[in-house]
Write an enzyme that holds these catalytic residues in place. Structure first.
Site, PDB file in Angstrom:
ATOM      1  CG  ASP A   1     -23.263  71.852 -56.097  1.00  0.00           C
ATOM      2  OD1 ASP A   1     -23.577  72.232 -54.954  1.00  0.00           O
ATOM      3  OD2 ASP A   1     -22.126  71.468 -56.383  1.00  0.00           O
TER       4      ASP A   1
ATOM      5  CG  ASN B   1     -12.836  65.443 -60.249  1.00  0.00           C
ATOM      6  OD1 ASN B   1     -13.115  66.501 -59.673  1.00  0.00           O
ATOM      7  ND2 ASN B   1     -13.763  64.642 -60.732  1.00  0.00           N
TER       8      ASN B   1
ATOM      9  CG  HIS C   1     -15.814  68.459 -58.757  1.00  0.00           C
ATOM     10  ND1 HIS C   1     -16.026  67.125 -58.485  1.00  0.00           N
ATOM     11  CD2 HIS C   1     -16.050  69.103 -57.602  1.00  0.00           C
ATOM     12  CE1 HIS C   1     -16.381  66.990 -57.229  1.00  0.00           C
ATOM     13  NE2 HIS C   1     -16.405  68.188 -56.648  1.00  0.00           N
TER      14      HIS C   1
ATOM     15  CD  GLU D   1     -17.646  65.315 -61.420  1.00  0.00           C
ATOM     16  OE1 GLU D   1     -16.464  65.668 -61.262  1.00  0.00           O
ATOM     17  OE2 GLU D   1     -18.267  64.657 -60.578  1.00  0.00           O
TER      18      GLU D   1
HETATM   19  C1  GLP Z   1     -18.561  68.519 -53.730  1.00  0.00           C
HETATM   20  C2  GLP Z   1     -19.389  69.768 -54.077  1.00  0.00           C
HETATM   21  C3  GLP Z   1     -18.484  70.918 -54.435  1.00  0.00           C
HETATM   22  C4  GLP Z   1     -17.389  70.970 -53.395  1.00  0.00           C
HETATM   23  C5  GLP Z   1     -16.459  69.813 -53.603  1.00  0.00           C
HETATM   24  C6  GLP Z   1     -15.418  69.646 -52.506  1.00  0.00           C
HETATM   25  O1  GLP Z   1     -18.871  67.431 -54.497  1.00  0.00           O
HETATM   26  N1  GLP Z   1     -20.352  69.605 -55.104  1.00  0.00           N
HETATM   27  O2  GLP Z   1     -19.221  72.120 -54.491  1.00  0.00           O
HETATM   28  O3  GLP Z   1     -16.651  72.155 -53.501  1.00  0.00           O
HETATM   29  O4  GLP Z   1     -17.159  68.614 -53.845  1.00  0.00           O
HETATM   30  O5  GLP Z   1     -15.993  69.168 -51.332  1.00  0.00           O
HETATM   31  P1  GLP Z   1     -15.306  69.262 -49.928  1.00  0.00           P
HETATM   32  O6  GLP Z   1     -15.238  70.709 -49.586  1.00  0.00           O
HETATM   33  O7  GLP Z   1     -16.200  68.501 -49.006  1.00  0.00           O
HETATM   34  O8  GLP Z   1     -13.961  68.663 -50.068  1.00  0.00           O
END
Ligand code: GLP
Length: 241
Positions: free
Chosen positions: A67, A136, A138, A143
């Site tokens: 992404d 959440n 995702h 989402e």
């Molecule tokens: C972000 C990214 C995801 C990621 C998630 C968790 O928003 N778009 O790809 O896996 O949230 O992030 P983190 O690993 O910093 O907790």
């Protein structure tokens, strides 16, 4: 689904790193699906160290990222382009033109989604996809409520996602409101998936993932439809399991 229990973030990163290096050594022209955020950072450190010490080469490896924010240039320190270059790509011998990230600054974003989905197809699909999970549920930026049939698409970020990610920005207002993400169907097409879950703030999400029902309201639950998923979690994330 396989669950690997680890003591802490370092051990989780090491386990995931070893799996990835092993795959690259077996198949040097692997297509890796990569993620951003705190979860994969330790894995990237491991890959860099291994590259330096053991000379694992990435010359033929291809990568596709999950992404990117919409509206940030590729040089913006908060863009996922910048994150990937700084935390991984510039330290490896991977070819720039073989690393792919959705272009969140494209003038025609709908076209960019189609291009990206087509690109994954042309690469022969993703051999190994690395994933983190949002609080959440995702995955990527899919989402709650995202159809499991979704391919690469534009999303409006949930307020709690923007809040969670505001730790990387100067203020919440600076966090983009939209992003491009591979869809759930794009992710499920990967041959193998590694899901990293670390820390107490992810404990509830991991509990729901393991024990909850499959529902579009909890995007990660779609991974239960996949036959080759390994979850690598640390003790804090496993608090309720
Ligand atoms: C972000 C990214 C995801 C990621 C998630 C968790 O928003 N778009 O790809 O896996 O949230 O992030 P983190 O690993 O910093 O907790």
């Amino acid at each position: 689904m396989k669950l690997i229990r680890t003591e802490n973030y370092t051990e989780m990163s090491l386990e995931a790193g070893k799996i990835i290096v092993d795959k690259i050594r077996t198949n040097p022209s692997l297509t890796l699906g990569l993620a951003t955020g705190s979860s994969p950072k330790g894995v990237y450190d491991y890959l860099i160290q291994d590259h330096e010490e053991n000379e694992t080469t990435y010359k033929q490896v291809k990568s596709v990222n999950l992404d990117e924010y919409i509206g940030l240039s590729t040089e913006d320190p908060n863009s996922y382009h910048y994150f990937m270059n700084q935390t991984l790509f510039k330290h490896l011998d991977i070819n720039d033109n073989q690393t792919h990230i959705p272009n969140g600054a494209a003038s025609d974003l709908e076209q960019e989604c189609l291009r990206y989905e087509q690109l994954i197809k042309e690469l022969g699909g993703i051999d190994l996809q690395l994933l983190g999970i949002g609080q959440n549920g995702h995955i990527g930026f899919n989402e709650p409520g995202t159809p499991f049939t979704s391919t690469t698409h534009i999303v409006t970020l949930a307020q709690n996602t923007r809040e969670a990610n505001s730790r990387f920005f100067n203020s919440l207002e600076e966090v983009p409101t939209h992003a491009i993400t591979m869809g759930i169907a794009s992710i499920l097409k990967s041959k193998e998936i590694l899901l990293l879950v670390s820390g107490e703030r992810k404990a509830e999400a991991l509990y729901k993932f393991v024990n909850g029902e499959i529902s579009e309201e909890f995007p990660a639950s779609a991974l239960k439809y996949h036959s080759n998923v390994t979850v690598i979690a640390d003790r804090d994330a496993l608090k309720y399991i």
